[in-house]
Each structure stands twice: as C-alpha cells, then as structure tokens.
Design a protein around this motif. Structure first.
Motif, PDB file in Angstrom:
ATOM      1  N   PHE A   1       0.831  -1.206   0.000  1.00  0.00           N
ATOM      2  CA  PHE A   1       0.000   0.000   0.000  1.00  0.00           C
ATOM      3  C   PHE A   1       0.867   1.258   0.000  1.00  0.00           C
ATOM      4  CE2 PHE A   1      -3.458  -2.603   2.240  1.00  0.00           C
ATOM      5  CZ  PHE A   1      -4.227  -2.706   1.100  1.00  0.00           C
ATOM      6  N   GLU A   2       1.853   1.273   0.865  1.00  0.00           N
ATOM      7  CA  GLU A   2       2.601   2.509   1.080  1.00  0.00           C
ATOM      8  C   GLU A   2       3.602   2.794  -0.031  1.00  0.00           C
ATOM      9  OE1 GLU A   2       3.884   2.861   5.210  1.00  0.00           O
ATOM     10  OE2 GLU A   2       2.155   1.630   5.794  1.00  0.00           O
ATOM     11  N   LEU A   3       4.283   1.763  -0.543  1.00  0.00           N
ATOM     12  CA  LEU A   3       5.171   1.988  -1.673  1.00  0.00           C
ATOM     13  C   LEU A   3       4.376   2.478  -2.881  1.00  0.00           C
ATOM     14  CD1 LEU A   3       7.690  -1.024  -1.600  1.00  0.00           C
ATOM     15  CD2 LEU A   3       8.069   1.331  -0.856  1.00  0.00           C
ATOM     16  N   GLY A   4       3.202   1.899  -3.089  1.00  0.00           N
ATOM     17  CA  GLY A   4       2.357   2.339  -4.194  1.00  0.00           C
ATOM     18  C   GLY A   4       1.937   3.787  -4.038  1.00  0.00           C
ATOM     19  N   ALA A   5       1.531   4.158  -2.814  1.00  0.00           N
ATOM     20  CA  ALA A   5       1.083   5.529  -2.573  1.00  0.00           C
ATOM     21  C   ALA A   5       2.222   6.528  -2.768  1.00  0.00           C
ATOM     22  CB  ALA A   5       0.524   5.637  -1.153  1.00  0.00           C
ATOM     23  N   TYR A   6       3.401   6.203  -2.253  1.00  0.00           N
ATOM     24  CA  TYR A   6       4.536   7.124  -2.389  1.00  0.00           C
ATOM     25  C   TYR A   6       4.970   7.274  -3.844  1.00  0.00           C
ATOM     26  CZ  TYR A   6       5.101   6.945   2.700  1.00  0.00           C
ATOM     27  OH  TYR A   6       4.902   7.046   4.058  1.00  0.00           O
ATOM     28  N   ALA A   7       4.853   6.192  -4.617  1.00  0.00           N
ATOM     29  CA  ALA A   7       5.233   6.268  -6.029  1.00  0.00           C
ATOM     30  C   ALA A   7       4.278   7.172  -6.805  1.00  0.00           C
ATOM     31  CB  ALA A   7       5.248   4.869  -6.655  1.00  0.00           C
ATOM     32  N   LEU A   8       3.022   7.235  -6.364  1.00  0.00           N
ATOM     33  CA  LEU A   8       2.010   8.014  -7.076  1.00  0.00           C
ATOM     34  C   LEU A   8       1.844   9.429  -6.525  1.00  0.00           C
ATOM     35  CD1 LEU A   8      -0.595   5.132  -7.374  1.00  0.00           C
ATOM     36  CD2 LEU A   8       0.816   6.051  -9.219  1.00  0.00           C
ATOM     37  N   TRP A   9       2.206   9.635  -5.264  1.00  0.00           N
ATOM     38  CA  TRP A   9       2.120  10.960  -4.641  1.00  0.00           C
ATOM     39  C   TRP A   9       3.203  11.036  -3.564  1.00  0.00           C
ATOM     40  CZ3 TRP A   9      -2.880  13.331  -2.031  1.00  0.00           C
ATOM     41  CH2 TRP A   9      -2.659  14.696  -1.791  1.00  0.00           C
ATOM     42  N   PRO A  10       4.364  11.531  -3.904  1.00  0.00           N
ATOM     43  CA  PRO A  10       5.501  11.507  -2.971  1.00  0.00           C
ATOM     44  C   PRO A  10       5.241  12.212  -1.643  1.00  0.00           C
ATOM     45  CG  PRO A  10       6.238  12.060  -5.191  1.00  0.00           C
ATOM     46  CD  PRO A  10       4.746  12.076  -5.225  1.00  0.00           C
ATOM     47  N   GLU A  11       4.354  13.207  -1.621  1.00  0.00           N
ATOM     48  CA  GLU A  11       4.124  13.983  -0.405  1.00  0.00           C
ATOM     49  C   GLU A  11       3.033  13.405   0.491  1.00  0.00           C
ATOM     50  OE1 GLU A  11       3.944  15.392  -3.499  1.00  0.00           O
ATOM     51  OE2 GLU A  11       5.989  16.199  -3.528  1.00  0.00           O
ATOM     52  N   ILE A  12       2.390  12.330   0.060  1.00  0.00           N
ATOM     53  CA  ILE A  12       1.279  11.794   0.835  1.00  0.00           C
ATOM     54  C   ILE A  12       1.753  11.300   2.192  1.00  0.00           C
ATOM     55  CG2 ILE A  12       1.458   9.408   0.009  1.00  0.00           C
ATOM     56  CD1 ILE A  12      -1.832  11.344   0.488  1.00  0.00           C
ATOM     57  N   LYS A  13       0.923  11.499   3.213  1.00  0.00           N
ATOM     58  CA  LYS A  13       1.222  10.977   4.549  1.00  0.00           C
ATOM     59  C   LYS A  13       0.423   9.684   4.753  1.00  0.00           C
ATOM     60  CE  LYS A  13       0.136  14.869   6.623  1.00  0.00           C
ATOM     61  NZ  LYS A  13      -0.106  15.865   7.704  1.00  0.00           N
ATOM     62  N   VAL A  14       0.954   8.802   5.572  1.00  0.00           N
ATOM     63  CA  VAL A  14       0.335   7.495   5.805  1.00  0.00           C
ATOM     64  C   VAL A  14       0.186   7.266   7.300  1.00  0.00           C
ATOM     65  CG1 VAL A  14       0.525   4.996   5.496  1.00  0.00           C
ATOM     66  CG2 VAL A  14       1.354   6.542   3.700  1.00  0.00           C
ATOM     67  N   ILE A  15      -0.987   6.813   7.708  1.00  0.00           N
ATOM     68  CA  ILE A  15      -1.213   6.367   9.080  1.00  0.00           C
ATOM     69  C   ILE A  15      -1.499   4.870   9.039  1.00  0.00           C
ATOM     70  CG2 ILE A  15      -2.681   6.529  11.121  1.00  0.00           C
ATOM     71  CD1 ILE A  15      -3.265   9.426  10.358  1.00  0.00           C
ATOM     72  N   ALA A  16      -0.674   4.112   9.730  1.00  0.00           N
ATOM     73  CA  ALA A  16      -0.844   2.663   9.820  1.00  0.00           C
ATOM     74  C   ALA A  16      -1.115   2.324  11.289  1.00  0.00           C
ATOM     75  CB  ALA A  16       0.401   1.940   9.320  1.00  0.00           C
ATOM     76  N   PRO A  17      -2.384   2.279  11.701  1.00  0.00           N
ATOM     77  CA  PRO A  17      -2.701   2.112  13.123  1.00  0.00           C
ATOM     78  C   PRO A  17      -2.047   0.912  13.788  1.00  0.00           C
ATOM     79  CG  PRO A  17      -4.655   2.759  11.901  1.00  0.00           C
ATOM     80  CD  PRO A  17      -3.585   2.498  10.888  1.00  0.00           C
ATOM     81  N   TRP A  18      -1.908  -0.199  13.056  1.00  0.00           N
ATOM     82  CA  TRP A  18      -1.319  -1.387  13.666  1.00  0.00           C
ATOM     83  C   TRP A  18       0.127  -1.165  14.101  1.00  0.00           C
ATOM     84  CZ3 TRP A  18      -3.341  -5.858  15.388  1.00  0.00           C
ATOM     85  CH2 TRP A  18      -4.659  -6.167  15.018  1.00  0.00           C
ATOM     86  N   ARG A  19       0.764  -0.126  13.560  1.00  0.00           N
ATOM     87  CA  ARG A  19       2.130   0.181  13.983  1.00  0.00           C
ATOM     88  C   ARG A  19       2.154   1.235  15.095  1.00  0.00           C
ATOM     89  NH1 ARG A  19       3.452   0.442   8.022  1.00  0.00           N
ATOM     90  NH2 ARG A  19       3.807   2.685   8.288  1.00  0.00           N
ATOM     91  N   GLU A  20       0.972   1.725  15.487  1.00  0.00           N
ATOM     92  CA  GLU A  20       0.913   2.787  16.492  1.00  0.00           C
ATOM     93  C   GLU A  20       0.179   2.374  17.766  1.00  0.00           C
ATOM     94  OE1 GLU A  20      -0.440   6.568  15.084  1.00  0.00           O
ATOM     95  OE2 GLU A  20       0.535   6.355  13.120  1.00  0.00           O
ATOM     96  N   TRP A  21      -0.954   1.720  17.625  1.00  0.00           N
ATOM     97  CA  TRP A  21      -1.787   1.471  18.796  1.00  0.00           C
ATOM     98  C   TRP A  21      -1.340   0.224  19.566  1.00  0.00           C
ATOM     99  CZ3 TRP A  21      -6.928   0.549  15.620  1.00  0.00           C
ATOM    100  CH2 TRP A  21      -6.856  -0.680  14.964  1.00  0.00           C
ATOM    101  N   ASP A  22      -2.030  -0.027  20.683  1.00  0.00           N
ATOM    102  CA  ASP A  22      -1.743  -1.222  21.479  1.00  0.00           C
ATOM    103  C   ASP A  22      -2.890  -2.232  21.389  1.00  0.00           C
ATOM    104  OD1 ASP A  22      -3.692   0.092  22.873  1.00  0.00           O
ATOM    105  OD2 ASP A  22      -2.633   0.119  24.794  1.00  0.00           O
ATOM    106  N   LEU A  23      -3.755  -2.057  20.376  1.00  0.00           N
ATOM    107  CA  LEU A  23      -4.876  -2.993  20.177  1.00  0.00           C
ATOM    108  C   LEU A  23      -4.387  -4.163  19.325  1.00  0.00           C
ATOM    109  CD1 LEU A  23      -7.637  -0.337  19.358  1.00  0.00           C
ATOM    110  CD2 LEU A  23      -7.065  -1.336  21.586  1.00  0.00           C
ATOM    111  N   ASN A  24      -3.494  -4.959  19.889  1.00  0.00           N
ATOM    112  CA  ASN A  24      -2.788  -5.959  19.084  1.00  0.00           C
ATOM    113  C   ASN A  24      -3.359  -7.358  19.177  1.00  0.00           C
ATOM    114  OD1 ASN A  24      -2.073  -6.424  21.712  1.00  0.00           O
ATOM    115  ND2 ASN A  24       0.123  -6.059  21.413  1.00  0.00           N
ATOM    116  N   SER A  25      -4.653  -7.471  19.449  1.00  0.00           N
ATOM    117  CA  SER A  25      -5.313  -8.781  19.461  1.00  0.00           C
ATOM    118  C   SER A  25      -6.791  -8.586  19.141  1.00  0.00           C
ATOM    119  CB  SER A  25      -5.177  -9.458  20.828  1.00  0.00           C
ATOM    120  OG  SER A  25      -5.964  -8.783  21.801  1.00  0.00           O
TER     121      SER A  25
END
Length: 403
Positions: free
Chosen positions: A129-153
């Motif tokens: 998802f993110e490589l594709g988005a950056y290739a199409l819009w270099p300035e786009i920001k990405v939020i990936a909740p699974w890498r931020e929150w503690d809701l891991n189950s």
C-alpha cells in the motif's frame, strides 16, 4: 497529530477497519473519508455506507473496480506468466497497487493529505500500500494504526468496539477461524490452525473449489481464445476481462482446480503459511503458456522465463509502480503482439491439461518438424557441423583434463 486534516481510509466495514475509523477520529481529531473497493470479493457491500455514516463520515466512496482490476492488473501480470517462489499466483499482491492508486486519487479529489489502511506491521500489505502511494504521490502521509496502537489482538479490538458502541456484524456460523482475503482472482486463508505448517487443513476450509475426489467423473473441454496475449473468449463467447475470470473460476472450481498450500517468504523477513484458491488463474496460466509455445521465438520465450521471477518478486514486494516493473512490462507486452489463437484444455479432478492449440501466428512448421519425409525443408547433414562447433569447447576442456 494535529497536522493531519483529512484521512482517506481503506475501509471494509469489518472489525479492524471499523475500529480504525473511530480510532482515527479520536486520536487524530481529523475528518475521515472512507473508500471501499469492489474487486470481485463476492461480498455484499450494502452495509458499508450506513456503517460509515453512523460515525459521521460525509464522503463515502464505494467503487466497482472489477473490470479495471482484471484488465489493468491481472491480465498484464499473466502476460508475464508470473509465479512467486514457483507456486503462488500473486492473487493478494496484485490487488494492492490498484487500491493504493484509488486511495491517492480519492485523497486528491477530497483534499485529504493522508491515507490509512488496516494492514498489520507483520505483513506484506503495509509495504504494498505505502510503496504504491509514495510512487504516485511523494508527499502523501500514511497512518498505519497497527504500527501505532496497542490494540494488538482480536480481544482488544472487540473490547474497543464495545466501549465505543461500534457495531460488529457476527458472521453466520460464528465466522471463519482464518484470516481471509478475496478478489476475482483468488481467495486466501491464513492464521488459525494454518500457523502450524504440519497441520493439514480440513476440506471445509475451501470456499471456491470442490474437493477433487468429489469432482465430476467426466473431464470437461474448454477453449480459450487469445488476442495479443490476453484471453478474450471462452468457448467462442466474447467476454470482458472480469467476466473471463468469473466464468473460469466457476468452471475450474467445479473440477477442484486451483488449490494451493504453501509456506512463503514474506518481504518483511518472516515465513508465512497460507492456503490459496485460484481456479481461473490456474487455467489461464496453463492456457497462456500453451499459446506462447506456438507463437514466441525460442530466445524471447527463454528470456521471459529468466526475467519472470524478478517480475513476480516486484509484484509480491509492492513495486508495481516502480520504474523497473514498468520497464519489464513494456518488454513483456511487446512480446505478446503475435500471441494470438486458441487453446483447448481438459479439466479433470483438480488438474488442467493441454488438449490442443492453434494460431494464425504460429511458428510451428510441420514440414520441418515432421518425422516423415520433409521434402528437403531441413538438411539433416547440417546438424553435424552445428554439433562439432558447439562441442569444440567441451572437447578442448576434456583434452586438458586428460593431460
């Protein structure tokens, strides 16, 4: 966090993305736009809109991308005969660049500055998802909740949903114990008992294919017509790319074709065990190689086969929009200009067999290849000099070893 104005969320309406929607609103205090892609997963999407509206979402995109998916992503990949690690037909991998493309398009349409997805920090999809988005819009920001929150189950996600009054639809029969992903090319299963590579999955895991043991006792013959490397008709009936896939899934699934159980190497470094059903794709790969065997020059065919693992890895690892994949695609597509004709296939109890192929652009010359009198089309004495010249280095090396 306060700098995020508006986020486009890849939204399915399931447990993960329903929680993510509310979590984004609360954590980033931003407006959320939802995007749901219909890429042939076969699920009803009617529930998506009212569920998003319940949480104040004003801009809701539910896009039918089935034809674009088959035409612009699946078919170009099949022109390359792409298989990852010798077995996997890349059913999940090839869907991600389309979703990334549409996320970026919607972000631009709605004035959003950020996209978000529900892929975990352990998997390949976050990369795709993110490589594709950056290739199409270099300035786009990405939020990936699974890498931020503690809701891991799953338990924590359900608790969060209950606390915030997020409705979670219960699936019939309690749902599947596996993590599943489907589109018009395939359906995948991971997790549950599959996390033990020695465990043999029960037959009821499979959704699209009949057990080969229970498949029809009579084989079925089908004919697929190709134009410039793409299938255009089945049994003489012209069909759109999506309908080609849908029809082949139905026919091949009935004969138990397309089941796969593999341990693959993820791009992030770990091994993963998964089961896949790709009935139509399995037939298309067999058919495409059959028509290419008639129409492609030997060295072109061999070069394609040498480059195919690299091409497949690019798709698997998320580099569909990379310059190197585009370069390879240009070469592959050029090779398909004369790949025209028909392939006849026999489907029987989990297997697909070639049963004939013909092409107006065939390079097969029966007057040369015949074991009968070729009437001078090929001078067999020419082979003697050919062999002696190609054997020169072998003879030279052997003489050296004898000294």
């Amino acid at each position: 966090m306060s700098k995020t104005r508006k986020v486009v969320l890849a939204y399915s309406g399931g447990l993960d993305t329903s929680v993510i929607l509310k979590w984004l609103q609360d954590t980033y205090q931003c407006e959320v736009v939802t995007f749901t892609a219909d890429i042939g997963q076969g699920e009803e999407l009617d529930h998506v809109r009212p569920k998003a509206q319940q949480f104040g979402v004003k801009e809701i995109f539910i896009d039918d991308l089935r034809e674009e998916f088959a035409r612009d992503f699946v078919f170009p990949m099949f022109r390359a005969n792409a298989i990852y690690e010798g077995e996997y037909l890349l059913g999940t991998s090839i869907a991600r660049p389309l979703i990334a493309k549409r996320l970026v398009e919607i972000a631009k349409i709605t004035g959003a500055d950020t996209i978000s997805h529900g892929a975990t920090g352990k998997g390949n999809d976050q990369v795709r998802f993110e490589l594709g988005a950056y290739a199409l819009w270099p300035e786009i920001k990405v939020i990936a909740p699974w890498r931020e929150w503690d809701l891991n189950s799953r338990e924590k996600l359900l608790a969060y949903a209950a606390e915030h009054n997020i409705p979670i639809a219960k699936k019939k029969g309690g749902g599947s114990p596996y993590s599943m992903d489907a589109n018009s090319l395939h359906i995948s299963y991971e997790g549950g008992g599959l996390e033990d590579p020695w465990w043999c999955p029960p037959d009821d895991i499979w959704r699209w294919t009949k057990n080969p043991e229970d498949a029809p006792n009579e084989p079925e013959l089908i004919t697929i017509e190709y134009v410039k490397g793409d299938p255009v008709a089945i049994n003489g009936e012209k069909l759109s790319p999506h309908n080609i896939l849908a029809k082949l899934n139905e026919i091949a699934g009935k004969h138990g074709i397309g089941r796969l159980d593999i341990v693959e190497n993820r791009y992030v470094g770990m091994k993963s065990r998964g089961c896949y059903e790709t009935p139509g794709g399995t037939v298309l790969l067999k058919a495409h190689r059959a028509i290419e065997s008639l129409c492609l020059d030997r060295e072109v065919a061999h070069m394609k086969d040498e480059l195919m693992p690299r091409y497949a890895s690019l798709i698997y690892n998320g580099y569909w929009w990379s310059p190197e994949r585009k370069m390879l695609q240009t070469m592959i597509d050029a090779s398909q200009e004369r790949v025209n004709g028909e392939v006849r296939l026999k489907l029987y109890k989990g297997s697909v067999y070639n049963a004939g192929r013909r092409s107006p652009d065939s390079l097969f010359d029966a007057t040369i290849a015949t074991f009968e009198d070729d009437r001078g089309a090929y001078n067999q004495k020419d082979a003697e000099g050919f062999i002696r010249l190609n054997g020169l280095r072998l003879r030279t090396g052997a003489k050296r070893d004898q000294r």
